[in-house]
Enzyme design. Structure first.
Site, mmCIF file in Angstrom:
data_model
loop_
_atom_site.group_PDB
_atom_site.id
_atom_site.type_symbol
_atom_site.label_atom_id
_atom_site.label_comp_id
_atom_site.label_asym_id
_atom_site.label_seq_id
_atom_site.Cartn_x
_atom_site.Cartn_y
_atom_site.Cartn_z
ATOM 1 C CG ASP A 192 -6.397 -3.613 -3.350
ATOM 2 O OD1 ASP A 192 -7.333 -2.698 -3.005
ATOM 3 O OD2 ASP A 192 -5.261 -3.619 -2.945
ATOM 4 C CB SER B 133 -0.862 -0.152 1.286
ATOM 5 O OG SER B 133 -1.985 0.785 1.163
ATOM 6 C CG HIS C 191 -5.904 -2.311 0.270
ATOM 7 N ND1 HIS C 191 -4.582 -2.187 -0.791
ATOM 8 C CD2 HIS C 191 -5.430 -1.107 1.163
ATOM 9 C CE1 HIS C 191 -3.776 -1.328 -0.284
ATOM 10 N NE2 HIS C 191 -3.975 -0.850 0.867
#
Lengths: 384, 384
Positions: free
Chosen positions: A324, A147, A357
């Site tokens: 995601d 991320s 995610h």
């Protein structure tokens, strides 16, 4: 594996991308494993929004204090601390140990609060590089993150190409989409318009903008999960069914209320929001989401990502997750394409996982297997 | 086309799904077109969250006051008011004319506020049916709505199957997913935790929970649009570039601020939130999102949608939009399947449109063409 937090102080000013600078700051970090004689087996782990230098292992006497990436990092794990010297570092502006908005500004003698300088991914990488200088680590075997941490890993390969042999960029993107910026902005507005925020100087008022932090975290949770996993975990189940207060299957145990919890998903989100508001700093939330918004290495190349990544000389592993929607696989594919345009070595895995995610933090055999195989390759390369 | 709002008062109590009832209420409504001699050409339009009885046309002397579905309804338009008698009705609990939380509770002589009873899609349909009774309309040529309005249209065909010849259900779903409930819950928490909400009794304090309403609307806007259309409309463009305050293409006009607007998408969302908070009632927001959450006709059939829809005898047109992630095409397909399981007449169009959930309110030739063709069929059927 027992680990201990350490801290390193830096007195000389660090020039920031904004034009401001910061001095007399400290970085919290942790290490696991042993640095080899050639100082060539160091792996730097970069963290995302709600994480820290405590990447793996636990603190002495606190067996529940596992690091946030403990599934990934440790003895015999995919990033094997029997082979690699792993460094976790807490970023500037965080609320978990490194200098942040709740600390004293040496220029004023007052708490920074809202005056903490805006820090970017590039600034964090510069600060991390200074830490490595102090640790006398010239070149990293790998820099790795998921991320926002993946953005830092990518930026390392651009800012210090000669110091990184491998970039491991997981569930990340070359920049945020308008939708992602929009979610960040709503979360920030919830915090900033909370009357307890006091323009960021709430420390002096001995209050915390908990309402805003709760909303921010609830929005975050929705976007970290996939629609699928939410339906599977919570669906439309009622809270009363969960608590045993009622279990009529025909919906007659609806309570018909607009302000109380009715569905399990509501209960889950409120709990997550409450928990987060107890420990996370509101100014840190603003800073970190802004760093996400600003990251865009292609910007000064007219949006040409291939040109932007030409500086990188590392080899890469990229991983994305099918569900995601915040850092969608297509964003990782943009990075893969730009790296291939530059004839860089790239391994890419798109993992079919239901968890959105969040998947990058979870245990998934195929995902961990891909990372394990890649780090075995790095280890062999280092040994040869 | 000039229209005028009307109001109809109901003194007899309406029993609500919750077990409560409401009496001495009024419904605001508008009509356009002419009811034919056989009283067989009436079309009821049901509205979604932020809309009203003002579906089409404009008010005398106010040419800018077009109804919210003016692209769809009017003389020569897909729902042709030269052929059909169109009725728009404002739902109970709304803040646009029908009795709502800001009105006086006849039982207490006080403003309802948070005590306004929780109303459901089924309750709205019951109230609409009473209005039609007064208008002496036995059977509707069609009942039509988008989003939450589509849920009402569907519910009409289940609650009053003998009174509906056609159900037109656009960008809707048989119920909300956990993710949708989650977004509603965050919006509600933002409102309820705003200190100006005062437990829903803010009217007495002469304040409005604008902070919460702004956040709610910002979340709404993100979810009504698609990622694609947001990227196209705003992308990562800076506000300064838009205002001409700076246009350096290399990103040197970044302002490095956490609380001010930096990107155009932020400016757009703040504007939408501000505007909404000026006119929308906070209690109405809670009520309407709860009606969305609760709607689930399959619930009392053990989740079996085919069984739930067996009662419907109408023919159906369903429309969904490819980039609508809030009421995704697969949700419309669930309805189509359940209707086909019952051998009902179903036309279904999945429109490839970039605008997300908002598409149902926008001008799109193919979409409007599909609705036009369907209503031409209804008109022919009525004439034969």
């Amino acid at each position: 594996m027992i680990v201990s937090p350490q801290s390193m102080s830096f007195s000389e000013p660090l020039a920031l991308q904004s034009g401001a600078s910061i001095r007399d700051y400290a970085l919290a970090f942790e290490t696991c494993g042993t640095l080899n004689a050639g100082r060539s087996n160091a792996v730097l782990i970069c963290h995302a929004l709600n994480a820290s230098h405590h990447v793996a292992g636990s603190y002495a006497g606190r067996p529940d204090s596992q690091g946030w990436w403990d599934t990934m990092i440790g003895p015999g794990k995919p990033v094997d601390t029997d082979r690699f010297f792993v460094i976790g570092v807490n970023n500037l502006g965080s609320c978990f140990g490194s200098t942040g908005p709740m600390h004293i500004n040496p220029d004023t003698g007052q708490v920074y609060g809202a005056d903490f300088p805006v820090v970017t991914v590039e600034d964090w990488v510069d600060a991390q590089a200074r830490l490595l200088d102090r640790l006398e680590i010239g070149t990293l075997a790998a820099v790795m993150g998921g991320s926002l941490g993946g953005m830092q890993a990518l930026s390392w390969t651009l800012q210090y190409p000669q110091r990184v042999r491998h970039g491991v960029v997981i569930a990340s993107a070359p920049n945020l989409t308008a939708e992602n910026i929009a979610f960040n902005e709503v979360a920030r507005r919830a915090i900033v318009t909370d009357p307890d925020f006091h323009g960021g100087n709430f420390y002096q008022h001995a209050v915390v903008p908990k309402r805003g932090l709760r909303i921010a975290r609830m929005i975050g949770h929705i976007t970290y999960l996939s629609d699928d996993v939410m339906n599977e975990k919570f669906g439309r189940r009622l809270r009363s069914a969960a608590t045993g207060a009622g279990d009529a299957p025909d919906g007659t145990d609806l309570r018909y209320t607009t302000q109380d919890v009715e569905f399990q998903i509501e209960s889950y989100l409120r709990y997550q929001g409450d928990k987060f508001s107890e420990y996370f700093d509101a100014n840190t939330y603003l800073l970190i989401t802004r760093a996400l918004d600003y990251f865009d290495p292609a910007l000064r190349y007219g949006g040409d990502l291939s040109k932007a990544l030409a500086r990188a000389t590392a080899a890469f592993l990229l991983v994305s997750f099918s569900t995601d929607w915040r850092f969608a696989p297509r964003r990782s594919r943009e990075l893969v394409k730009a790296l291939l345009d530059n004839r860089r070595g790239v391994s890419y895995a798109e993992i079919d996982a239901p968890h959105g995610h969040d998947a990058f933090l979870l245990e998934d055999e195929r995902y961990l297997g891909v990372v394990r195989a890649y780090f075995e390759r790095i280890a062999k390369e280092a040994a040869s």
